[in-house]
Design a protein around this motif. Sequence first.
Motif, PDB file in Angstrom:
ATOM      1  N   ILE A  55     134.318  40.959  16.839  1.00  0.00           N
ATOM      2  CA  ILE A  55     135.340  41.904  16.386  1.00  0.00           C
ATOM      3  C   ILE A  55     136.186  41.221  15.322  1.00  0.00           C
ATOM      4  O   ILE A  55     136.680  40.113  15.527  1.00  0.00           O
ATOM      5  N   GLY A  56     136.373  41.883  14.192  1.00  0.00           N
ATOM      6  CA  GLY A  56     137.221  41.349  13.134  1.00  0.00           C
ATOM      7  C   GLY A  56     138.625  41.903  13.238  1.00  0.00           C
ATOM      8  O   GLY A  56     138.840  42.989  13.780  1.00  0.00           O
ATOM      9  N   SER A  57     139.587  41.172  12.723  1.00  0.00           N
ATOM     10  CA  SER A  57     140.973  41.639  12.749  1.00  0.00           C
ATOM     11  C   SER A  57     141.655  41.314  11.427  1.00  0.00           C
ATOM     12  O   SER A  57     141.106  40.614  10.586  1.00  0.00           O
ATOM     13  N   SER A  58     142.857  41.808  11.304  1.00  0.00           N
ATOM     14  CA  SER A  58     143.721  41.468  10.174  1.00  0.00           C
ATOM     15  C   SER A  58     144.640  40.327  10.583  1.00  0.00           C
ATOM     16  O   SER A  58     144.832  40.073  11.768  1.00  0.00           O
ATOM     17  N   LYS A  59     145.237  39.704   9.587  1.00  0.00           N
ATOM     18  CA  LYS A  59     146.273  38.707   9.848  1.00  0.00           C
ATOM     19  C   LYS A  59     147.426  39.430  10.526  1.00  0.00           C
ATOM     20  O   LYS A  59     147.828  40.505  10.111  1.00  0.00           O
ATOM     21  N   ALA A  60     147.947  38.861  11.592  1.00  0.00           N
ATOM     22  CA  ALA A  60     149.033  39.511  12.328  1.00  0.00           C
ATOM     23  C   ALA A  60     150.170  38.540  12.563  1.00  0.00           C
ATOM     24  O   ALA A  60     149.949  37.367  12.858  1.00  0.00           O
ATOM     25  N   THR A  62     152.785  35.843  12.711  1.00  0.00           N
ATOM     26  CA  THR A  62     152.921  34.514  12.100  1.00  0.00           C
ATOM     27  C   THR A  62     151.597  33.772  11.997  1.00  0.00           C
ATOM     28  O   THR A  62     151.583  32.583  11.683  1.00  0.00           O
ATOM     29  N   SER A  63     150.496  34.445  12.254  1.00  0.00           N
ATOM     30  CA  SER A  63     149.197  33.772  12.172  1.00  0.00           C
ATOM     31  C   SER A  63     148.917  33.354  10.730  1.00  0.00           C
ATOM     32  O   SER A  63     149.475  33.898   9.782  1.00  0.00           O
ATOM     33  N   LYS A  64     148.037  32.382  10.566  1.00  0.00           N
ATOM     34  CA  LYS A  64     147.707  31.868   9.232  1.00  0.00           C
ATOM     35  C   LYS A  64     146.592  32.647   8.567  1.00  0.00           C
ATOM     36  O   LYS A  64     146.293  32.441   7.401  1.00  0.00           O
ATOM     37  N   GLY A  65     145.945  33.544   9.312  1.00  0.00           N
ATOM     38  CA  GLY A  65     144.867  34.328   8.742  1.00  0.00           C
ATOM     39  C   GLY A  65     144.292  35.301   9.748  1.00  0.00           C
ATOM     40  O   GLY A  65     144.765  35.410  10.882  1.00  0.00           O
ATOM     41  N   ALA A  66     143.265  36.019   9.316  1.00  0.00           N
ATOM     42  CA  ALA A  66     142.575  36.975  10.183  1.00  0.00           C
ATOM     43  C   ALA A  66     141.856  36.225  11.298  1.00  0.00           C
ATOM     44  O   ALA A  66     141.576  35.036  11.186  1.00  0.00           O
ATOM     45  N   THR A  67     141.540  36.933  12.369  1.00  0.00           N
ATOM     46  CA  THR A  67     140.875  36.312  13.505  1.00  0.00           C
ATOM     47  C   THR A  67     139.546  36.992  13.789  1.00  0.00           C
ATOM     48  O   THR A  67     139.442  38.215  13.755  1.00  0.00           O
ATOM     49  N   LEU A  68     138.532  36.171  14.061  1.00  0.00           N
ATOM     50  CA  LEU A  68     137.240  36.658  14.522  1.00  0.00           C
ATOM     51  C   LEU A  68     137.189  36.419  16.027  1.00  0.00           C
ATOM     52  O   LEU A  68     137.326  35.295  16.493  1.00  0.00           O
ATOM     53  N   TYR A  69     137.029  37.513  16.776  1.00  0.00           N
ATOM     54  CA  TYR A  69     136.923  37.444  18.227  1.00  0.00           C
ATOM     55  C   TYR A  69     135.463  37.603  18.604  1.00  0.00           C
ATOM     56  O   TYR A  69     134.798  38.527  18.148  1.00  0.00           O
ATOM     57  N   ILE A  70     134.958  36.693  19.431  1.00  0.00           N
ATOM     58  CA  ILE A  70     133.593  36.802  19.940  1.00  0.00           C
ATOM     59  C   ILE A  70     133.715  36.973  21.450  1.00  0.00           C
ATOM     60  O   ILE A  70     134.073  36.043  22.171  1.00  0.00           O
ATOM     61  N   GLU A  71     133.460  38.200  21.887  1.00  0.00           N
ATOM     62  CA  GLU A  71     133.644  38.581  23.284  1.00  0.00           C
ATOM     63  C   GLU A  71     132.294  38.597  23.988  1.00  0.00           C
ATOM     64  O   GLU A  71     131.389  39.333  23.581  1.00  0.00           O
ATOM     65  N   ASN A  72     132.152  37.796  25.041  1.00  0.00           N
ATOM     66  CA  ASN A  72     130.921  37.780  25.823  1.00  0.00           C
ATOM     67  C   ASN A  72     130.913  39.014  26.728  1.00  0.00           C
ATOM     68  O   ASN A  72     131.870  39.254  27.465  1.00  0.00           O
ATOM     69  N   ILE A  73     129.840  39.796  26.685  1.00  0.00           N
ATOM     70  CA  ILE A  73     129.783  41.056  27.422  1.00  0.00           C
ATOM     71  C   ILE A  73     129.765  40.831  28.925  1.00  0.00           C
ATOM     72  O   ILE A  73     130.436  41.535  29.680  1.00  0.00           O
ATOM     73  N   LYS A  74     129.045  39.845  29.400  1.00  0.00           N
ATOM     74  CA  LYS A  74     128.904  39.627  30.845  1.00  0.00           C
ATOM     75  C   LYS A  74     129.974  38.714  31.443  1.00  0.00           C
ATOM     76  O   LYS A  74     130.305  38.827  32.611  1.00  0.00           O
ATOM     77  N   ASP A  75     130.500  37.792  30.644  1.00  0.00           N
ATOM     78  CA  ASP A  75     131.457  36.820  31.171  1.00  0.00           C
ATOM     79  C   ASP A  75     132.579  36.614  30.157  1.00  0.00           C
ATOM     80  O   ASP A  75     132.436  35.849  29.207  1.00  0.00           O
ATOM     81  N   LYS A  76     133.692  37.269  30.376  1.00  0.00           N
ATOM     82  CA  LYS A  76     134.802  37.205  29.410  1.00  0.00           C
ATOM     83  C   LYS A  76     135.404  35.802  29.285  1.00  0.00           C
ATOM     84  O   LYS A  76     136.055  35.503  28.304  1.00  0.00           O
ATOM     85  N   SER A  77     135.154  34.939  30.274  1.00  0.00           N
ATOM     86  CA  SER A  77     135.681  33.575  30.173  1.00  0.00           C
ATOM     87  C   SER A  77     134.973  32.777  29.076  1.00  0.00           C
ATOM     88  O   SER A  77     135.463  31.748  28.633  1.00  0.00           O
ATOM     89  N   LYS A  78     133.805  33.248  28.615  1.00  0.00           N
ATOM     90  CA  LYS A  78     133.067  32.577  27.540  1.00  0.00           C
ATOM     91  C   LYS A  78     133.470  33.100  26.163  1.00  0.00           C
ATOM     92  O   LYS A  78     132.896  32.707  25.160  1.00  0.00           O
ATOM     93  N   ARG A  86     144.033  31.797   5.440  1.00  0.00           N
ATOM     94  CA  ARG A  86     144.101  32.381   4.097  1.00  0.00           C
ATOM     95  C   ARG A  86     143.183  33.598   3.930  1.00  0.00           C
ATOM     96  O   ARG A  86     142.831  33.962   2.832  1.00  0.00           O
ATOM     97  N   LEU A  87     142.798  34.217   5.028  1.00  0.00           N
ATOM     98  CA  LEU A  87     142.002  35.440   4.961  1.00  0.00           C
ATOM     99  C   LEU A  87     142.853  36.556   5.559  1.00  0.00           C
ATOM    100  O   LEU A  87     143.227  36.490   6.729  1.00  0.00           O
ATOM    101  N   GLY A  88     143.176  37.558   4.733  1.00  0.00           N
ATOM    102  CA  GLY A  88     144.067  38.624   5.180  1.00  0.00           C
ATOM    103  C   GLY A  88     143.452  39.562   6.193  1.00  0.00           C
ATOM    104  O   GLY A  88     144.122  40.024   7.116  1.00  0.00           O
ATOM    105  N   SER A 107     135.903  39.075   3.488  1.00  0.00           N
ATOM    106  CA  SER A 107     137.254  39.618   3.483  1.00  0.00           C
ATOM    107  C   SER A 107     137.217  41.122   3.244  1.00  0.00           C
ATOM    108  O   SER A 107     136.262  41.663   2.698  1.00  0.00           O
ATOM    109  N   ASN A 108     138.270  41.771   3.643  1.00  0.00           N
ATOM    110  CA  ASN A 108     138.312  43.228   3.641  1.00  0.00           C
ATOM    111  C   ASN A 108     138.767  43.810   2.313  1.00  0.00           C
ATOM    112  O   ASN A 108     138.103  44.653   1.744  1.00  0.00           O
ATOM    113  N   ASP A 109     139.911  43.377   1.827  1.00  0.00           N
ATOM    114  CA  ASP A 109     140.499  44.032   0.663  1.00  0.00           C
ATOM    115  C   ASP A 109     140.792  43.060  -0.461  1.00  0.00           C
ATOM    116  O   ASP A 109     141.065  41.886  -0.240  1.00  0.00           O
TER     117      ASP A 109
END
Length: 195
Positions: A55-60, A62-78, A86-88, A107-109
């Motif tokens: 899942i991609g996100s925008s910078k939110a 005080t973060s330094k940039g956008a965040t890439l979330y990698i969510e494990n479907i079977k085990d959220k602890s992974k 510097r990525l908006g 990058s998005n925009d």
Amino acid sequence: SEDGDKYVYAINGSVRYKEKEDRFKSQYFTPAKRNSGWFLDFPVEVDHKEENIHIGSSKAGTSKGATLYIENIKDKSKSIATEIERLGAIGSIAVASQDKQTVFVASNDYEPGNSNVPRLLKSFNRGKRFEDLSSSTVYGSDRNYTLKEILDYRTISDIEIDPHDNSIIFLSLTGYNKDLNGFKPNYYRILQSSD
């Protein structure tokens, strides 16, 4: 999914995973509180083995940039999250079918005055660290350009990875009909890597 038994879609500011045989049970994956989609831009990509949702996100905030979330479907602890400095915003994600460690994001925009966008980034270690490919050479019929020169005011709208060779990617670009730096951008709507 390939067999049509699994579904991933965005709803109410979260990403929902559902298996066909259990029509009443769903899993939600949201980096923030459930139903708060204020910073999800929803480029969503599921890896070939259907183990992880990216899942991609925008910078939110005080973060330094956008965040890439990698969510494990079977085990959220992974699940992991990587902030890309510097990525908006993340606009496109691609995961190699042969190697889930290989992830591309774009990058998005276009941001006037921001020399850090648009960008194409590649990770060899499942998003823990990214290499910037924006200065890569694009071989034109008249002369060579960097990817950044061709992108300029445009963005990468989609990234596709060859299912048989992780080193070959295809990029589709937005924008048209602007004569930029002496070349016609319409000739550069879809790019293919050669290495």
